[in-house]
Design an enzyme around this catalytic site. Structure first.
Site, PDB file in Angstrom:
ATOM      1  N   HIS A 128      33.878  34.719  -2.823  1.00  0.00           N
ATOM      2  CA  HIS A 128      32.923  34.957  -3.127  1.00  0.00           C
ATOM      3  C   HIS A 128      32.058  35.585  -3.448  1.00  0.00           C
ATOM      4  CE1 HIS A 128      29.685  33.653  -0.584  1.00  0.00           C
ATOM      5  NE2 HIS A 128      30.548  32.655  -0.244  1.00  0.00           N
ATOM      6  N   ASP A 129      31.404  36.598  -4.595  1.00  0.00           N
ATOM      7  CA  ASP A 129      30.507  37.318  -4.355  1.00  0.00           C
ATOM      8  C   ASP A 129      31.194  39.045  -3.925  1.00  0.00           C
ATOM      9  OD1 ASP A 129      28.323  35.763  -5.599  1.00  0.00           O
ATOM     10  OD2 ASP A 129      28.843  34.973  -3.934  1.00  0.00           O
ATOM     11  N   GLY A 146      32.297  35.974   2.216  1.00  0.00           N
ATOM     12  CA  GLY A 146      31.922  36.115   1.581  1.00  0.00           C
ATOM     13  C   GLY A 146      31.278  37.642   1.151  1.00  0.00           C
TER      14      GLY A 146
END
Length: 266
Positions: A128-129, A146
């Site tokens: 994520h991200d 992440g």
């Protein structure tokens, strides 16, 4: 306009948007709010979840999982987060790319991003991200935690692991099984677990047409950062002087001066 070339066993949501030239292989599943632009080919048994935007002329191989909700414990399926994939990428078997989180929504709109012309080999994971630039190569099983940033022309050796919030600068190179827990400036090669700097990516720079004088300037900057024995405050004071006559060293200086959430990998 003709309909996309969708295999009869594939399942495509009515809320997905596919360009007429998109091809979808057998048994693939494309969910709500997935947008796929012209020329992209989806192999068999791929699962694409939305919200996600995929650009032009991508090759997405079988058994990939793209756009699924993050494994972060705070993530929820109904959050307005997404994955954005650019053009001309090759995404091989069993790759996973997951949506952003609300933790980055104010600064990055909760997006996980992959740029253009990247080669992402088997079993790689983009968490994520993460923000990945263009023209990178991720060898088999390279994985990002992440909030990682990977700049253009980076090569990650097989089984490289990158810790959360790390940054890897343009044209950097990691050897196989590297364990990256800090920032790696542009042009630097690292090896080992934990990863240690081993020099600059000289061969890669030669192949990309860097002048001999520019490579020499990068080497001088590398020696200042890693071989001079000086503390980072001294390095930051002296590096701008080397950057005055080299755009590449200026890139290294900007990377170090901008700072991040992780210390430099030294």
């Amino acid at each position: 306009m003709s309909a996309p070339l969708i295999h009869p066993t594939a399942i495509v949501s009515a809320k997905a948007q596919l360009h007429a030239s998109v091809k979808v292989g057998p048994y693939s599943v494309i969910g709500d709010h997935v947008s796929i632009d012209e020329g992209t080919v989806i192999g068999p048994h791929a699962v694409l979840a939305g919200p996600m935007k995929i650009g032009r002329n991508n090759q997405i191989f079988q058994f990939t999982s793209l756009g699924e909700v993050s494994q972060d414990k705070t993530a929820r399926q109904d959050e307005p987060t997404s994955v954005v994939i650019g053009d001309d990428n090759v995404i091989r078997e069993f790759v996973t790319i997951q949506r952003g989180t609300m933790k980055e929504y104010d600064t990055k709109q909760g997006e996980t991003r992959l740029g253009d012309r990247n080669l992402i080999m088997n079993y790689c994971h983009l968490a994520h991200d993460c923000i990945v630039g263009s023209d990178t190569i991720f060898a088999n099983n390279a994985s990002l935690a992440g909030h990682v940033e990977i700049q253009d022309f980076v090569i990650l050796g097989g089984y490289t692991l990158v810790y959360q919030f790390c940054r890897i600068g343009a044209h950097a190179f990691t050897a196989f099984s590297a364990g990256v827990s800090g920032d790696i400036p542009p042009f630097v090669m690292v090896q080992g677990n934990p990863a240690s700097p081993r020099g600059i990516n000289k061969e890669g720079l030669r192949r990309r047409g860097f002048a001999v004088t520019e490579i020499s300037a990068i080497e001088d900057a590398y020696k200042l950062i890693y071989r001079s024995g000086k503390v980072m405050s001294e390095v930051k004071a002296e590096l701008p002087m080397l950057a005055q006559n080299s755009s590449s060293v200026a890139l290294m200086n900007a990377f170090i001066a901008s700072g991040g959430k992780r210390p430099l990998q030294r």
